[in-house]
Scaffold this active site. Structure first.
Site, PDB file in Angstrom:
ATOM      1  N   GLU A 180     -10.082  -2.275   0.797  1.00  6.56           N
ATOM      2  CA  GLU A 180      -8.880  -2.374  -0.039  1.00  6.56           C
ATOM      3  C   GLU A 180      -9.223  -2.225  -1.511  1.00  6.56           C
ATOM      4  OE1 GLU A 180      -7.505  -6.042   1.657  1.00  6.56           O
ATOM      5  OE2 GLU A 180      -7.021  -4.992   3.516  1.00  6.56           O
ATOM      6  N   SER A 221      -8.810  -7.048  12.420  1.00 10.68           N
ATOM      7  CA  SER A 221      -7.925  -7.600  13.447  1.00 10.68           C
ATOM      8  C   SER A 221      -8.637  -8.548  14.422  1.00 10.68           C
ATOM      9  CB  SER A 221      -7.201  -6.478  14.197  1.00 10.68           C
ATOM     10  OG  SER A 221      -6.354  -5.757  13.314  1.00 10.68           O
ATOM     11  N   HIS A 234     -14.901  -4.113  -0.374  1.00  7.64           N
ATOM     12  CA  HIS A 234     -13.895  -4.106   0.693  1.00  7.64           C
ATOM     13  C   HIS A 234     -13.087  -2.808   0.606  1.00  7.64           C
ATOM     14  CE1 HIS A 234     -10.441  -5.171   3.110  1.00  7.64           C
ATOM     15  NE2 HIS A 234     -11.155  -6.147   3.620  1.00  7.64           N
ATOM     16  N   GLU A 239     -16.220  -2.798   8.833  1.00  4.78           N
ATOM     17  CA  GLU A 239     -14.775  -2.950   8.982  1.00  4.78           C
ATOM     18  C   GLU A 239     -14.116  -1.576   9.038  1.00  4.78           C
ATOM     19  OE1 GLU A 239     -13.393  -7.013   7.348  1.00  4.78           O
ATOM     20  OE2 GLU A 239     -13.443  -5.599   5.701  1.00  4.78           O
ATOM     21  N   ASN A 278     -11.294 -14.168   4.843  1.00  5.99           N
ATOM     22  CA  ASN A 278     -10.949 -13.449   3.608  1.00  5.99           C
ATOM     23  C   ASN A 278      -9.438 -13.587   3.413  1.00  5.99           C
ATOM     24  OD1 ASN A 278     -10.437 -11.576   1.605  1.00  5.99           O
ATOM     25  ND2 ASN A 278     -10.951  -9.785   2.854  1.00  5.99           N
ATOM     26  N   GLY A 313      -5.919  -5.265   9.492  1.00  9.62           N
ATOM     27  CA  GLY A 313      -4.522  -5.668   9.343  1.00  9.62           C
ATOM     28  C   GLY A 313      -3.558  -4.905  10.230  1.00  9.62           C
ATOM     29  N   LYS A 316      -7.711 -12.625   1.019  1.00 10.49           N
ATOM     30  CA  LYS A 316      -7.123 -11.505   0.254  1.00 10.49           C
ATOM     31  C   LYS A 316      -6.183 -12.066  -0.828  1.00 10.49           C
ATOM     32  CE  LYS A 316      -7.846  -8.573   4.218  1.00 10.49           C
ATOM     33  NZ  LYS A 316      -7.457  -7.394   4.973  1.00 10.49           N
TER      34      LYS A 316
HETATM   35  P1  PGA Z   1      -7.758  -8.445   9.205  1.00 14.20           P
HETATM   36  O1  PGA Z   1      -8.598  -8.169   7.871  1.00 14.20           O
HETATM   37  O2  PGA Z   1      -8.497  -9.485   9.983  1.00 14.20           O
HETATM   38  O3  PGA Z   1      -6.425  -8.937   8.712  1.00 14.20           O
HETATM   39  O4  PGA Z   1      -7.672  -7.152   9.950  1.00 14.20           O
HETATM   40  C1  PGA Z   1     -10.006  -8.131   7.909  1.00 14.20           C
HETATM   41  C2  PGA Z   1     -10.545  -7.810   6.539  1.00 14.20           C
HETATM   42  O5  PGA Z   1     -10.002  -6.923   5.867  1.00 14.20           O
HETATM   43  O6  PGA Z   1     -11.533  -8.419   6.085  1.00 14.20           O
END
Ligand code: PGA
Length: 254
Positions: free
Chosen positions: A95, A212, A93, A167, A10, A173, A12
């Site tokens: 976010e 992560s 997601h 998640e 992803n 992140g 983003k």
């Molecule tokens: P990350 O993001 O691997 O940077 O923690 C995962 C995600 O939000 O899909």
């Protein structure tokens, strides 16, 4: 039926046309891992170009509107994603739930629209740190699954077109990865909700872990019971960071 592990990058809101080189490198390497299903979800302006640059991996979007077209400035429909060659779309997601106020009802409607347009879907769920610390993680995630997975889409589920990504918000992140035993417990809880909704077809729903994931922790996470793959953010932006995760998936599926 055995399911190939599903490793999805992803991107983003990251990337530009120069990053096509990374997508191409990931695509070339994918040939070495036929036992892993690999996909990338670049930002909307890059989906078409990534699609044209790769042959052996899936390409998808990170969101879609519920409507097929119309007066919705700035939005992208599932039909448009399908038209430029996308295979799937990530929905709900954390976010988007945070930045755009998306709730379960909206996520479900988007999933229905995406499936109707011929896309597969990855529906994201996950608890916040407060919710985990107060012992509500399983209840929150179970409710998100009940609310955002399209219950009327049994045929799409049976066809393997629906995936769920667990998640935990606090692991995204942050470099703070969830403990494997917690991931196993949460995937089991998510799987139980899916069985309640879809019966034995629920085995066709891959439950991915996200938060992560990197080349070091991937083996432990992907080898855990009930983990069908990974949704990878930061470590999907370069082939060098992403491919060790793919290699780990191949190793655990052997
Ligand atoms: P990350 O993001 O691997 O940077 O923690 C995962 C995600 O939000 O899909």
């Amino acid at each position: 039926m055995t399911k190939r592990p599903y490793i999805v990058g992803n991107w983003k809101m990251n990337g530009n046309r120069a990053m096509l080189a990374e997508a191409r490198a990931i695509d070339r390497a994918a040939q070495r891992y036929p036992d892993v299903e690999i996909a990338l979800a670049p930002p909307a302006p890059l989906i078409g170009t990534v699609r044209e640059a790769v042959t052996g991996i899936g390409v998808g979007g990170q969101d879609c509107h519920t409507a097929a077209k119309g007066a919705h400035t700035g939005d992208v429909s599932a039909a448009m994603l399908a038209d430029i060659g996308a295979d799937f779309v990530i929905l709900g997601h954390s976010e988007r739930r945070r930045d755009h106020g998306e709730n379960d009802v909206l996520v479900r409607a988007k999933a229905e629209a995406a499936l109707a347009a011929g896309l597969s879907v990855i529906i994201c769920v996950g608890e916040t740190l407060d919710e985990r610390d107060s012992g509500k993680a399983e209840a929150v995630v179970s409710a998100q699954i009940d609310g955002s997975v399209p219950l009327g889409e049994g045929a799409a589920v049976a066809a393997g077109r629906v995936a769920v990504a667990y998640e935990p918000v606090w692991a995204i992140g942050t470099g703070r990865v969830a403990a494997v035993e917690d991931v196993v417990a949460m995937h089991a809880a998510a799987g139980a909700r899916l069985v309640a909704a879809f019966g034995e077809d629920a085995v066709r729903v891959r439950i991915l872990y996200g938060g992560s994931v990197n080349g070091e922790n991937a083996i432990g996470l992907l080898g855990a019971p009930g983990v069908g793959g990974a949704l990878v953010g930061g470590a999907s932006l370069t082939a060098d960071a992403f491919l060790p995760i793919v290699a780990a998936a191949s190793q655990v599926s052997a």
